[in-house]
Write a protein that holds these residues in place. Structure first.
Motif, PDB file in Angstrom:
ATOM      1  N   GLN A  38     -21.797 -17.906 -48.168  1.00 32.44           N
ATOM      2  CA  GLN A  38     -22.891 -18.175 -49.095  1.00 32.44           C
ATOM      3  C   GLN A  38     -23.416 -19.610 -49.038  1.00 32.44           C
ATOM      4  O   GLN A  38     -24.123 -20.030 -49.947  1.00 32.44           O
ATOM      5  CB  GLN A  38     -22.452 -17.860 -50.526  1.00 32.44           C
ATOM      6  CG  GLN A  38     -22.286 -16.378 -50.788  1.00 32.44           C
ATOM      7  CD  GLN A  38     -22.007 -16.088 -52.235  1.00 32.44           C
ATOM      8  OE1 GLN A  38     -20.983 -16.477 -52.775  1.00 32.44           O
ATOM      9  NE2 GLN A  38     -22.919 -15.391 -52.880  1.00 32.44           N
ATOM     10  N   GLY A  39     -23.099 -20.352 -47.986  1.00 28.77           N
ATOM     11  CA  GLY A  39     -23.682 -21.685 -47.881  1.00 28.77           C
ATOM     12  C   GLY A  39     -22.651 -22.784 -47.751  1.00 28.77           C
ATOM     13  O   GLY A  39     -21.441 -22.539 -47.732  1.00 28.77           O
ATOM     14  N   THR A  40     -23.141 -24.015 -47.653  1.00 23.22           N
ATOM     15  CA  THR A  40     -22.282 -25.160 -47.389  1.00 23.22           C
ATOM     16  C   THR A  40     -22.554 -26.312 -48.358  1.00 23.22           C
ATOM     17  O   THR A  40     -23.543 -26.311 -49.087  1.00 23.22           O
ATOM     18  CB  THR A  40     -22.507 -25.686 -45.959  1.00 23.22           C
ATOM     19  OG1 THR A  40     -23.828 -26.239 -45.867  1.00 23.22           O
ATOM     20  CG2 THR A  40     -22.327 -24.600 -44.925  1.00 23.22           C
ATOM     21  N   ARG A  41     -21.651 -27.276 -48.327  1.00 22.22           N
ATOM     22  CA  ARG A  41     -21.817 -28.537 -49.048  1.00 22.22           C
ATOM     23  C   ARG A  41     -21.355 -29.660 -48.136  1.00 22.22           C
ATOM     24  O   ARG A  41     -20.320 -29.545 -47.483  1.00 22.22           O
ATOM     25  CB  ARG A  41     -20.974 -28.554 -50.326  1.00 22.22           C
ATOM     26  CG  ARG A  41     -20.990 -29.905 -51.048  1.00 22.22           C
ATOM     27  CD  ARG A  41     -19.804 -30.075 -51.973  1.00 22.22           C
ATOM     28  NE  ARG A  41     -18.521 -29.959 -51.301  1.00 22.22           N
ATOM     29  CZ  ARG A  41     -17.961 -30.920 -50.596  1.00 22.22           C
ATOM     30  NH1 ARG A  41     -18.576 -32.087 -50.408  1.00 22.22           N
ATOM     31  NH2 ARG A  41     -16.781 -30.731 -50.024  1.00 22.22           N
ATOM     32  N   VAL A  42     -22.117 -30.748 -48.087  1.00 20.65           N
ATOM     33  CA  VAL A  42     -21.762 -31.872 -47.221  1.00 20.65           C
ATOM     34  C   VAL A  42     -21.947 -33.184 -47.971  1.00 20.65           C
ATOM     35  O   VAL A  42     -22.962 -33.396 -48.629  1.00 20.65           O
ATOM     36  CB  VAL A  42     -22.634 -31.888 -45.933  1.00 20.65           C
ATOM     37  CG1 VAL A  42     -22.487 -33.219 -45.198  1.00 20.65           C
ATOM     38  CG2 VAL A  42     -22.244 -30.742 -45.013  1.00 20.65           C
ATOM     39  N   THR A  43     -20.955 -34.051 -47.874  1.00 19.84           N
ATOM     40  CA  THR A  43     -21.064 -35.444 -48.300  1.00 19.84           C
ATOM     41  C   THR A  43     -20.693 -36.283 -47.083  1.00 19.84           C
ATOM     42  O   THR A  43     -19.593 -36.139 -46.555  1.00 19.84           O
ATOM     43  CB  THR A  43     -20.110 -35.769 -49.462  1.00 19.84           C
ATOM     44  OG1 THR A  43     -20.395 -34.910 -50.557  1.00 19.84           O
ATOM     45  CG2 THR A  43     -20.279 -37.219 -49.905  1.00 19.84           C
ATOM     46  N   ALA A  44     -21.609 -37.131 -46.629  1.00 20.75           N
ATOM     47  CA  ALA A  44     -21.352 -37.868 -45.393  1.00 20.75           C
ATOM     48  C   ALA A  44     -21.949 -39.262 -45.467  1.00 20.75           C
ATOM     49  O   ALA A  44     -22.891 -39.525 -46.214  1.00 20.75           O
ATOM     50  CB  ALA A  44     -21.934 -37.117 -44.191  1.00 20.75           C
ATOM     51  N   SER A  45     -21.361 -40.156 -44.679  1.00 18.86           N
ATOM     52  CA  SER A  45     -21.902 -41.509 -44.523  1.00 18.86           C
ATOM     53  C   SER A  45     -21.555 -41.999 -43.126  1.00 18.86           C
ATOM     54  O   SER A  45     -20.598 -41.523 -42.498  1.00 18.86           O
ATOM     55  CB  SER A  45     -21.342 -42.459 -45.586  1.00 18.86           C
ATOM     56  OG  SER A  45     -19.937 -42.581 -45.479  1.00 18.86           O
ATOM     57  N   ILE A  46     -22.341 -42.947 -42.637  1.00 21.41           N
ATOM     58  CA  ILE A  46     -22.185 -43.426 -41.261  1.00 21.41           C
ATOM     59  C   ILE A  46     -21.988 -44.927 -41.256  1.00 21.41           C
ATOM     60  O   ILE A  46     -22.792 -45.685 -41.817  1.00 21.41           O
ATOM     61  CB  ILE A  46     -23.412 -43.043 -40.420  1.00 21.41           C
ATOM     62  CG1 ILE A  46     -23.521 -41.524 -40.297  1.00 21.41           C
ATOM     63  CG2 ILE A  46     -23.347 -43.679 -39.028  1.00 21.41           C
ATOM     64  CD1 ILE A  46     -24.764 -41.029 -39.600  1.00 21.41           C
ATOM     65  N   GLY A  47     -20.889 -45.351 -40.634  1.00 27.66           N
ATOM     66  CA  GLY A  47     -20.625 -46.772 -40.453  1.00 27.66           C
ATOM     67  C   GLY A  47     -20.501 -47.530 -41.755  1.00 27.66           C
ATOM     68  O   GLY A  47     -19.988 -47.027 -42.758  1.00 27.66           O
ATOM     69  N   ALA A  48     -20.992 -48.771 -41.724  1.00 26.17           N
ATOM     70  CA  ALA A  48     -20.871 -49.651 -42.879  1.00 26.17           C
ATOM     71  C   ALA A  48     -21.708 -49.176 -44.054  1.00 26.17           C
ATOM     72  O   ALA A  48     -21.518 -49.625 -45.185  1.00 26.17           O
ATOM     73  CB  ALA A  48     -21.286 -51.069 -42.489  1.00 26.17           C
ATOM     74  N   ASP A  49     -22.629 -48.242 -43.808  1.00 28.41           N
ATOM     75  CA  ASP A  49     -23.474 -47.679 -44.859  1.00 28.41           C
ATOM     76  C   ASP A  49     -22.671 -46.598 -45.577  1.00 28.41           C
ATOM     77  O   ASP A  49     -22.839 -45.412 -45.329  1.00 28.41           O
ATOM     78  CB  ASP A  49     -24.737 -47.092 -44.226  1.00 28.41           C
ATOM     79  CG  ASP A  49     -25.759 -46.635 -45.254  1.00 28.41           C
ATOM     80  OD1 ASP A  49     -25.526 -46.869 -46.449  1.00 28.41           O
ATOM     81  OD2 ASP A  49     -26.780 -46.053 -44.859  1.00 28.41           O
ATOM     82  N   ILE A  50     -21.766 -47.034 -46.495  1.00 28.08           N
ATOM     83  CA  ILE A  50     -20.793 -46.092 -47.055  1.00 28.08           C
ATOM     84  C   ILE A  50     -21.374 -45.190 -48.132  1.00 28.08           C
ATOM     85  O   ILE A  50     -20.764 -44.182 -48.490  1.00 28.08           O
ATOM     86  CB  ILE A  50     -19.564 -46.825 -47.630  1.00 28.08           C
ATOM     87  CG1 ILE A  50     -19.975 -47.751 -48.774  1.00 28.08           C
ATOM     88  CG2 ILE A  50     -18.819 -47.579 -46.536  1.00 28.08           C
ATOM     89  CD1 ILE A  50     -18.798 -48.275 -49.571  1.00 28.08           C
ATOM     90  N   SER A  51     -22.551 -45.530 -48.665  1.00 27.87           N
ATOM     91  CA  SER A  51     -23.146 -44.665 -49.682  1.00 27.87           C
ATOM     92  C   SER A  51     -23.590 -43.359 -49.040  1.00 27.87           C
ATOM     93  O   SER A  51     -24.272 -43.375 -48.009  1.00 27.87           O
ATOM     94  CB  SER A  51     -24.345 -45.347 -50.330  1.00 27.87           C
ATOM     95  OG  SER A  51     -23.961 -46.521 -51.009  1.00 27.87           O
ATOM     96  N   PRO A  52     -23.225 -42.217 -49.623  1.00 29.01           N
ATOM     97  CA  PRO A  52     -23.655 -40.940 -49.028  1.00 29.01           C
ATOM     98  C   PRO A  52     -25.170 -40.795 -49.108  1.00 29.01           C
ATOM     99  O   PRO A  52     -25.799 -41.175 -50.093  1.00 29.01           O
ATOM    100  CB  PRO A  52     -22.952 -39.892 -49.899  1.00 29.01           C
ATOM    101  CG  PRO A  52     -22.668 -40.588 -51.187  1.00 29.01           C
ATOM    102  CD  PRO A  52     -22.442 -42.027 -50.857  1.00 29.01           C
ATOM    103  N   THR A  53     -25.749 -40.266 -48.055  1.00 22.89           N
ATOM    104  CA  THR A  53     -27.196 -40.054 -48.009  1.00 22.89           C
ATOM    105  C   THR A  53     -27.485 -38.592 -47.723  1.00 22.89           C
ATOM    106  O   THR A  53     -26.639 -37.854 -47.202  1.00 22.89           O
ATOM    107  CB  THR A  53     -27.858 -40.925 -46.920  1.00 22.89           C
ATOM    108  OG1 THR A  53     -27.226 -40.639 -45.663  1.00 22.89           O
ATOM    109  CG2 THR A  53     -27.702 -42.400 -47.227  1.00 22.89           C
ATOM    110  N   VAL A  54     -28.692 -38.173 -48.068  1.00 25.64           N
ATOM    111  CA  VAL A  54     -29.124 -36.809 -47.796  1.00 25.64           C
ATOM    112  C   VAL A  54     -29.997 -36.783 -46.552  1.00 25.64           C
ATOM    113  O   VAL A  54     -29.894 -35.887 -45.716  1.00 25.64           O
ATOM    114  CB  VAL A  54     -29.896 -36.235 -48.997  1.00 25.64           C
ATOM    115  CG1 VAL A  54     -30.440 -34.847 -48.675  1.00 25.64           C
ATOM    116  CG2 VAL A  54     -28.993 -36.184 -50.221  1.00 25.64           C
ATOM    117  N   ILE A  55     -30.849 -37.786 -46.421  1.00 24.09           N
ATOM    118  CA  ILE A  55     -31.732 -37.881 -45.264  1.00 24.09           C
ATOM    119  C   ILE A  55     -31.991 -39.358 -44.994  1.00 24.09           C
ATOM    120  O   ILE A  55     -31.986 -40.187 -45.899  1.00 24.09           O
ATOM    121  CB  ILE A  55     -33.052 -37.115 -45.522  1.00 24.09           C
ATOM    122  CG1 ILE A  55     -33.827 -36.924 -44.215  1.00 24.09           C
ATOM    123  CG2 ILE A  55     -33.889 -37.793 -46.581  1.00 24.09           C
ATOM    124  CD1 ILE A  55     -34.950 -35.906 -44.337  1.00 24.09           C
ATOM    125  N   GLY A  56     -32.201 -39.694 -43.731  1.00 18.41           N
ATOM    126  CA  GLY A  56     -32.409 -41.095 -43.369  1.00 18.41           C
ATOM    127  C   GLY A  56     -31.094 -41.852 -43.325  1.00 18.41           C
ATOM    128  O   GLY A  56     -30.030 -41.286 -43.127  1.00 18.41           O
TER     129      GLY A  56
END
Length: 399
Positions: free
Chosen positions: A224-242
């Motif tokens: 029924q779908g997914t959930r994602v929380t992710a961040s890249i490198g030093a940018d530790i705040s999770p983002t949705v796009i960009g």
């Protein structure tokens, strides 16, 4: 209605002198009735569960979803309310007997609360005690309830519902196990995909594509779908796009879950595109020691607070003496959010056979990246059975 959950819920109500529990939407409604309502707006999914099995239970849903509710739910009485939709009967159309009826512009939650109030009074609880998870009810809805039922005592039933839900049936465990397979498969797919230049949105597309393809190959899995929380490198705040894009040097924090028939997994790892620096390696090793120390205590009867302190203390003893968490784990079940009980410093409740939990020791380091290890397990008579299978370490990814 769940044949395991219902007796437990009723016993808890009887112990506390509660006449009935109001399941107001979401997980409580689904677990109490067995019906996952598509139209789960406020006051559009309510179930009244009496403490006494001799009193009829009640479910209130829209006329659009009532037939699905009757097919899925094990409730004595089902009442429906009208929506703005035009719903016709083919026999009436063919016979020329279809008639016009006035529709609401949207739906009327106050009218639904009146239906609920009438049912409560009809069951003789005008001066009774009703449990409801207060955090789910808006101030406006609660005001209507108080005005229509001035002599009823409403008590917060959050702990009552969570207590009833905490022990999972074999079928529930299997749904959580399958949800974890989806989540880990998606993580592995990302690790096998060249992700240099990807932002969080593109990582999620890869993850979702894997899960969707798995679902196509297993159409009866209940995905029924997914959930994602992710961040890249030093940018530790999770983002949705960009946001930041992955490079060979960056750490990629990925926390994810999938839903199977409403039951959600929760796991995660930190991906590395090249061998981590010694600084990152030392941090991850400290977090791994915390996980190992916490898992060493996991067995029936173990206090959650003791598990918490074992995990946090081991991280601190491994060079991160400032490491402090509010909790290092939580229960799993319906939905993909964290839920009680929490593996925290003040929770003196104990693990019981059949509980499904997530255990984690995350760390977010500004200027370096996010670190994640999260495992899922079911408590067994002899200890625990891991639902997760990935190595408890960095997850190497393709550059």
């Amino acid at each position: 209605m769940n044949d395991v959950i219902l007796p437990r819920l009723r016993n808890l109500m009887a112990e506390r002198g509660i006449d009935a529990a109001l399941a107001y939407g979401g997980a409580n409604f689904m677990l109490s009735t067995g019906f996952q309502n598509y139209f789960d707006n406020p006051a559009a999914s309510m179930a009244l569960i009496p403490a006494s099995p001799s009193v009829h239970s009640l479910m209130i849903v829209s006329n659009w979803t009532a037939e699905a509710g009757r097919a899925a739910a094990k409730v004595d009485v089902i009442e429906s309310f009208p929506l703005w939709l035009e719903i016709a009967d083919i026999a009436d159309i063919r016979n020329g007997t279809a008639g016009r009826s006035e529709k609401p512009t949207r739906f009327d939650p106050e009218a639904n609360i009146q239906r609920l109030a009438t049912a409560i009074l009809e069951r003789g609880w005008g001066r009774g005690t009703i449990a409801v998870e207060m955090a789910l009810i808006s101030a406006q809805v609660f005001d209507w309830m108080r005005k229509k039922l001035p002599d009823v005592t409403f008590v917060n039933g959050a702990d009552l519902f969570f207590e009833a839900r905490k022990i999972k049936t074999a079928a529930e465990v299997e749904m959580l196990r399958e949800a974890t397979r989806y989540a880990e498969g998606g993580l592995k797919c990302i690790a096998e995909t060249p992700i240099v230049g990807f932002d969080v949105a593109r990582l999620k597309l890869v993850y979702d594509e894997f899960c969707n393809e798995r679902a196509k190959a297993n159409p009866d899995s209940g995905f029924q779908g997914t959930r994602v929380t992710a961040s890249i490198g030093a940018d530790i705040s999770p983002t949705v796009i960009g946001g930041a894009k992955a490079s060979a040097e960056t750490l990629v924090f990925f926390d994810c879950g999938a839903s199977i028939r409403g039951y959600g997994s929760d796991t995660g790892r930190t991906l590395t595109l090249q061998p981590p620096t010694q600084e990152a390696r030392d941090i991850m090793d400290a977090l791994k020691r915390g996980m190992d120390a916490a898992f060493a205590l996991v067995r029936p009867g173990a206090r959650l607070a003791d598990i918490f302190h074992a995990g946090q203390d081991a991280v601190r003893a491994s060079g991160l003496d400032w490491y402090s968490r509010g909790h290092i784990g939580h229960a799993m079940g319906i939905g993909m959010g964290e839920m009680p009980p929490f593996i925290g410093p003040k929770d003196n409740s104990v693990l019981e056979v059949g509980m499904v939990m997530a255990l984690e020791t995350p760390l977010y380091v500004r200027g370096l990246g996010g670190f994640q290890i999260e495992e899922c397990f079911v408590v067994t008579e002899t200890g625990f059975d891991l639902l997760t299978s990935l190595p408890r370490d960095f997850l190497p990814a393709t550059a």
